[in-house]
Motif scaffolding. Structure first.
Motif, short mmCIF file in Angstrom:
data_model
loop_
_atom_site.label_atom_id
_atom_site.label_comp_id
_atom_site.label_asym_id
_atom_site.label_seq_id
_atom_site.Cartn_x
_atom_site.Cartn_y
_atom_site.Cartn_z
N MET A 165 0.81 -1.21 0.00
CA MET A 165 0.00 0.00 0.00
C MET A 165 0.85 1.27 0.00
O MET A 165 0.34 2.35 -0.27
N HIS A 177 -4.22 1.42 12.33
CA HIS A 177 -4.40 1.04 10.93
C HIS A 177 -5.74 1.52 10.40
O HIS A 177 -5.85 1.95 9.23
N TYR A 183 -5.37 5.15 9.56
CA TYR A 183 -4.55 5.27 8.34
C TYR A 183 -5.37 4.94 7.10
O TYR A 183 -5.35 5.68 6.10
N ARG A 184 -6.11 3.83 7.15
CA ARG A 184 -6.84 3.39 5.96
C ARG A 184 -8.01 4.32 5.64
O ARG A 184 -8.37 4.51 4.48
N CYS A 241 2.19 4.20 6.35
CA CYS A 241 2.20 2.81 5.87
C CYS A 241 3.50 2.11 6.26
O CYS A 241 3.49 0.98 6.74
N SER A 288 0.56 9.52 4.09
CA SER A 288 0.05 8.15 4.22
C SER A 288 1.15 7.13 3.92
O SER A 288 1.16 6.04 4.51
N GLU A 293 -13.96 0.57 7.41
CA GLU A 293 -13.41 0.40 8.77
C GLU A 293 -14.50 0.07 9.78
O GLU A 293 -14.28 -0.72 10.69
#
Length: 282
Positions: A110, A167, A170-171, A128, A124, A190
Motif C-alpha cells: 500500500m 491502521h 490510516y486506511r 504505511c 500516508s 473500517e
C-alpha cells in the motif's frame, strides 16, 4: 422527513443502496463463517466464477485484484478451515507462511498507492511504512507463529489492539485519495471491519485483536465481490456521483489535517516500536 434529510446529507459520501445490501451480505457471511463455512466456500467459488465469466467491463488489474481477494484469498482460507483436522495440523506451518505473506505483503504494497499530488497521500506513505515495520516486529517476536485455528475460524495472534485502531485511522485517510474515486462504496470499510472483529471476538470469547485478520478477510472480499456483481448485472443504480466530488471538497486545509492524522499514526507506530524494543532490553 428526517430520514430524507439524513439520506441527502450522506448521499454524496456513501452509496446507501449498495451499503444496505452489503450489510445484509456481511450478516449472512458472518453466520455462514461460524455455522457453515463449507457453504460459504461454495458461494465464494460460485461468485468468483460468475464474475470471471460475466464481468466483461473490468480491467485486467481489477479482475486480478478481485480473484486475489475472493478465490485466492477468502477461498483459500475457507478451504483450509473446512479441511480434516489431521490435514490442518500437518499443513498449519505452510498455511501460516501463506497467511503471513498475504498480511505483510498487503500492508507493505500500500506504500505504492498514488499520492495524487496531495499532502495526505505523501503522509500516508510514511504511516504505511511505520505500520508495516510495527506489525512485522510483532510477528518476529512470536517467531512468525502467528496463526491458529479456533472453531472454524483462523486467528492471527501477532497483532495488537492499538495497531488495529492505528491502521483503521490510516486506511480511512488512504481511501480519500483521488485514486479511489468517489469512494462511496467503501467509505464504511473500517466500521464493517471493526464491527465484525468485535462480533467474532464476542462469539468466540477470545481477545478482540485475534480476529482482525479473519474479519478483514471476510469484509474486503465481500465489498469487492458485491461491487463486481452489482455492476455486472446492474442490480442497483450505478454510482453516478462524480469521482472527483470528494476530492474537490477536500481543500488545502482538510488535506493538511488528514495529512497530520497520518503523521500522528506514523509517530504513534514508531513510538510503540521503541517501547517494545526497550521492554525487550529488560
Amino acid at each position: 422527513m428526517a430520514f430524507t434529510l439524513l439520506r441527502t446529507a450522506f448521499e454524496p459520501y456513501v452509496d446507501i443502496p449498495f451499503n444496505v445490501w452489503l450489510t445484509i451480505i456481511l450478516i449472512l457471511t458472518y453466520g455462514c463463517a461460524l455455522r457453515n463455512p463449507r457453504l460459504l466456500l461454495l458461494i465464494v467459488l460460485g461468485v468468483s466464477a460468475t464474475i470471471f465469466v460475466f464481468n466483461t467491463t473490468a480491467t485486467l488489474g481489477e479482475m486480478i485484484k478481485t480473484m486475489c481477494l475472493l478465490p485466492l484469498g477468502l477461498g483459500s482460507i475457507l478451504a483450509f478451515l473446512v479441511a480434516d483436522r489431521s490435514l490442518q495440523a500437518r499443513f498449519l506451518p505452510a498455511f501460516t507462511t501463506y497467511v503471513n505473506f498475504a498480511v505483510y505483503a498487503n500492508i507493505g504494497m500500500m506504500v505504492g498507492t498514488p499520492a495524487g499530488g496531495t499532502l495526505r497521500g505523501m503522509c500516508s506513505k510514511i504511516a504505511c511504512v511505520a505500520l508495516f515495520v510495527w506489525i512485522v516486529q510483532q510477528g518476529h517476536r512470536v517467531g512468525w507463529k502467528t496463526v491458529m485455528v479456533h472453531n472454524n475460524l483462523f486467528v492471527f495472534t501477532a497483532v495488537s489492539k492499538s495497531w488495529i485502531f492505528a491502521h483503521a485511522c490510516y486506511r480511512f485517510v488512504l481511501l480519500t485519495l483521488p485514486c479511489f474515486g468517489s469512494g462511496r462504496r467503501h467509505r464504511l470499510l473500517e466500521l464493517y471491519s471493526l464491527t465484525l472483529t468485535f462480533a467474532l471476538s464476542s462469539t468466540s470469547k477470545l481477545p478482540f485483536e485475534y480476529f482482525f485478520g479473519m474479519a478483514d478477510t471476510l469484509v474486503v472480499p465481500a465489498i469487492a465481490g458485491w461491487s463486481a456483481i452489482a455492476t455486472t448485472f446492474n442490480l442497483i443504480p450505478r454510482d453516478t456521483v462524480n469521482d472527483n466530488l470528494l476530492s474537490s471538497r477536500i481543500g488545502t486545509g482538510a488535506d493538511a489535517f488528514l495529512g497530520a492524522v497520518s503523521l500522528a499514526v506514523a509517530a504513534f507506530a514508531f513510538h510503540r516500536d521503541e517501547v517494545h524494543e526497550d521492554d525487550e532490553l529488560f
